[in-house]
Design an enzyme around this catalytic site. Structure first.
Site, PDB file in Angstrom:
ATOM      1  N   ARG A  95     -15.600   9.369  -5.107  1.00 55.12           N
ATOM      2  CA  ARG A  95     -14.884   8.327  -5.869  1.00 55.12           C
ATOM      3  C   ARG A  95     -15.855   7.193  -6.202  1.00 55.12           C
ATOM      4  O   ARG A  95     -15.892   6.697  -7.326  1.00 55.12           O
ATOM      5  CB  ARG A  95     -13.694   7.783  -5.045  1.00 55.12           C
ATOM      6  CG  ARG A  95     -12.589   8.813  -4.849  1.00 55.12           C
ATOM      7  CD  ARG A  95     -11.304   8.179  -4.313  1.00 55.12           C
ATOM      8  NE  ARG A  95     -11.373   7.724  -2.932  1.00 55.12           N
ATOM      9  CZ  ARG A  95     -11.100   8.486  -1.866  1.00 55.12           C
ATOM     10  NH1 ARG A  95     -10.729   9.748  -2.039  1.00 55.12           N
ATOM     11  NH2 ARG A  95     -11.166   7.987  -0.642  1.00 55.12           N
ATOM     12  N   LYS A  99      -4.110  -7.458 -10.729  1.00 58.49           N
ATOM     13  CA  LYS A  99      -3.149  -6.692 -11.549  1.00 58.49           C
ATOM     14  C   LYS A  99      -1.967  -6.234 -10.712  1.00 58.49           C
ATOM     15  O   LYS A  99      -2.134  -5.886  -9.537  1.00 58.49           O
ATOM     16  CB  LYS A  99      -3.843  -5.470 -12.154  1.00 58.49           C
ATOM     17  CG  LYS A  99      -2.904  -4.648 -13.041  1.00 58.49           C
ATOM     18  CD  LYS A  99      -3.497  -3.313 -13.436  1.00 58.49           C
ATOM     19  CE  LYS A  99      -2.831  -2.193 -12.672  1.00 58.49           C
ATOM     20  NZ  LYS A  99      -3.160  -0.851 -13.193  1.00 58.49           N
ATOM     21  N   GLU A 156       1.697  -6.469 -15.820  1.00 62.08           N
ATOM     22  CA  GLU A 156       1.789  -5.159 -16.481  1.00 62.08           C
ATOM     23  C   GLU A 156       3.186  -4.545 -16.341  1.00 62.08           C
ATOM     24  O   GLU A 156       3.495  -3.874 -15.367  1.00 62.08           O
ATOM     25  CB  GLU A 156       0.757  -4.183 -15.898  1.00 62.08           C
ATOM     26  CG  GLU A 156       0.812  -2.819 -16.582  1.00 62.08           C
ATOM     27  CD  GLU A 156      -0.209  -1.806 -16.084  1.00 62.08           C
ATOM     28  OE1 GLU A 156      -0.889  -2.068 -15.073  1.00 62.08           O
ATOM     29  OE2 GLU A 156      -0.312  -0.740 -16.706  1.00 62.08           O
ATOM     30  N   LYS A 173      -0.353  -6.998 -19.976  1.00 62.94           N
ATOM     31  CA  LYS A 173      -0.812  -5.620 -20.197  1.00 62.94           C
ATOM     32  C   LYS A 173       0.414  -4.772 -20.517  1.00 62.94           C
ATOM     33  O   LYS A 173       1.068  -4.241 -19.620  1.00 62.94           O
ATOM     34  CB  LYS A 173      -1.526  -5.115 -18.941  1.00 62.94           C
ATOM     35  CG  LYS A 173      -1.936  -3.654 -19.003  1.00 62.94           C
ATOM     36  CD  LYS A 173      -3.014  -3.320 -17.994  1.00 62.94           C
ATOM     37  CE  LYS A 173      -3.279  -1.826 -17.967  1.00 62.94           C
ATOM     38  NZ  LYS A 173      -4.482  -1.455 -17.238  1.00 62.94           N
TER      39      LYS A 173
HETATM   40  P1  13P Z   1      -3.934   4.109 -18.511  1.00 66.12           P
HETATM   41  O1  13P Z   1      -4.721   3.427 -19.591  1.00 66.12           O
HETATM   42  O2  13P Z   1      -4.514   5.421 -18.082  1.00 66.12           O
HETATM   43  O3  13P Z   1      -2.468   4.153 -18.816  1.00 66.12           O
HETATM   44  O4  13P Z   1      -4.087   3.217 -17.193  1.00 66.12           O
HETATM   45  C1  13P Z   1      -3.972   1.853 -17.295  1.00 66.12           C
HETATM   46  C2  13P Z   1      -3.481   1.302 -16.036  1.00 66.12           C
HETATM   47  O5  13P Z   1      -4.129   0.482 -15.443  1.00 66.12           O
HETATM   48  C3  13P Z   1      -2.193   1.745 -15.522  1.00 66.12           C
HETATM   49  O6  13P Z   1      -1.772   0.868 -14.514  1.00 66.12           O
END
Ligand code: 13P
Length: 338
Positions: free
Chosen positions: A43, A133, A174, A216
């Site tokens: 990872r 986030k 988000e 987001k």
């Molecule tokens: P994706 O762009 O693959 O949807 O991932 C963004 C993300 O941070 C999801 O929490």
């Protein structure tokens, strides 16, 4: 730097955010899909390979990390946040503890992670994180999302955002309306409207300073199983309209998630959105899969061929950087790929 200055730096013109914050479980799925074992070393190897690319310097204003990576050291002996800062990019951290079954509406999810968050945030700041986030997810069906799911997730997002700002970090808010299902684009528009409204009601009640946040969101798209396909122009029109109506103009930046779109779809749609962006928002990307998919495949074939992985990642980052300025085209995509 003020929160607003940090937010502006993350989505400055031509730059966006690399979402490399897959949880260990999600990363295991991604690595399994390319037949690589999900160990701590693997990872780190993949992520460090991306973070040391040239593309980082020019097109990536911020990187969202998972806690494991925030605490790891690069092969040169410096911490991963330091490696990211070397590219003049801002290190950040996913702080939620994942979407769990919502009691009372078990087909839906609520994001957890508020307990002990203040203490964790202080620790992350000391490790170099300057933004955070938290992701909420909403599914679309005849019955869902319920107002219970919309309200509980908005409340948690707002409490999180207030704590992040208290700890001097920019919160990325988000609320992701998922693409799964056969609903049409109108339904996505309607659900996203309800979700955003509730989020901004709660953010206001919790006294979150919107100029020190980044939203987001999902783009306004038909469900992935919807028969009525729509053009990028239509997606852009609906997305801008929805954001204009439902996001307060104080918000500094909007960085879309890719949500299961292909790499090129995500780039093309962002480009169309920016072509007609007549708002005050800085509009860019915060992609996970749409920035990493091809690079991950290339890396899985030969982890030692760093140059090749860099070429693939740099290309994708550059294409999205162009889209964030509405300067991308299919011709440029082909020309630079060659
Ligand atoms: P994706 O762009 O693959 O949807 O991932 C963004 C993300 O941070 C999801 O929490």
């Amino acid at each position: 730097m003020t929160l607003e200055e940090i937010a502006k730096k993350m989505v400055a013109r031509g730059r966006g955010i690399l979402a490399a914050d897959e949880s260990t479980g999600t990363m295991e799925k991604r690595l399994k899909s390319v037949n690589v074992e999900s160990t701590k070393e693997n990872r780190l190897n993949f992520r460090e390979t991306l973070f040391s690319s040239e593309g980082m310097k020019n097109y990536i204003g911020g990187v969202i990390l998972f806690e494991e990576t925030l605490k790891q050291k690069s092969s040169q002996g410096i911490s991963i946040p330091e490696l990211i800062m070397k590219s003049d990019s801002v290190p950040g951290i996913k702080v939620d503890k994942g979407a769990k079954i919502l009691a009372g509406s078990p087909d839906e999810k609520v994001t957890e992670g508020l307990d002990g968050l203040r203490e964790r945030l202080n620790e992350y700041y000391k490790l170099g994180a300057r933004f955070t986030k938290w992701r909420a997810v909403y599914c679309i069906s005849d019955k869902y999302p319920s107002s219970q799911a919309i309200k509980s997730n908005a409340h948690a997002l707002a409490r999180y955002a207030a704590l992040a700002q208290e700890a001097k970090m920019v919160p990325i808010v988000e609320p992701e309306v998922l693409m799964d299902g056969d609903h049409d684009i109108e339904k996505c528009y309607k659900v996203t409207t309800d979700v955003l409204n509730e989020c901004y009601n709660e953010l206001e009640s919790h006294k979150v300073l919107l100029n020190g946040t980044i939203l987001k969101p999902n783009m306004i798209l038909p469900g992935s199983a919807c028969k009525n396909k729509v053009s990028s122009e239509e997606i852009a029109k609906k997305t801008i309209e929805c954001l204009k109506k439902n996001v307060p103009s104080d918000v500094t930046g909007i960085a879309f998630l890719s949500g299961g779109q292909s790499e090129q779809e995500a780039t093309k749609n962002l480009n169309e959105i920016n072509k007609i962006n007549d708002t005050s928002f800085l509009i860019s990307f915060s992609y996970g899969r749409a920035l990493q998919q091809s690079a991950l495949k290339t890396w899985s074939k030969n982890m030692k061929d760093v140059k090749k992985v860099h070429n693939v990642f740099n290309h994708r980052a550059k294409m999205n950087g162009l889209s964030s300025k509405a300067e991308w085209s299919e011709n440029l995509e082909k020309e630079f790929a060659a």
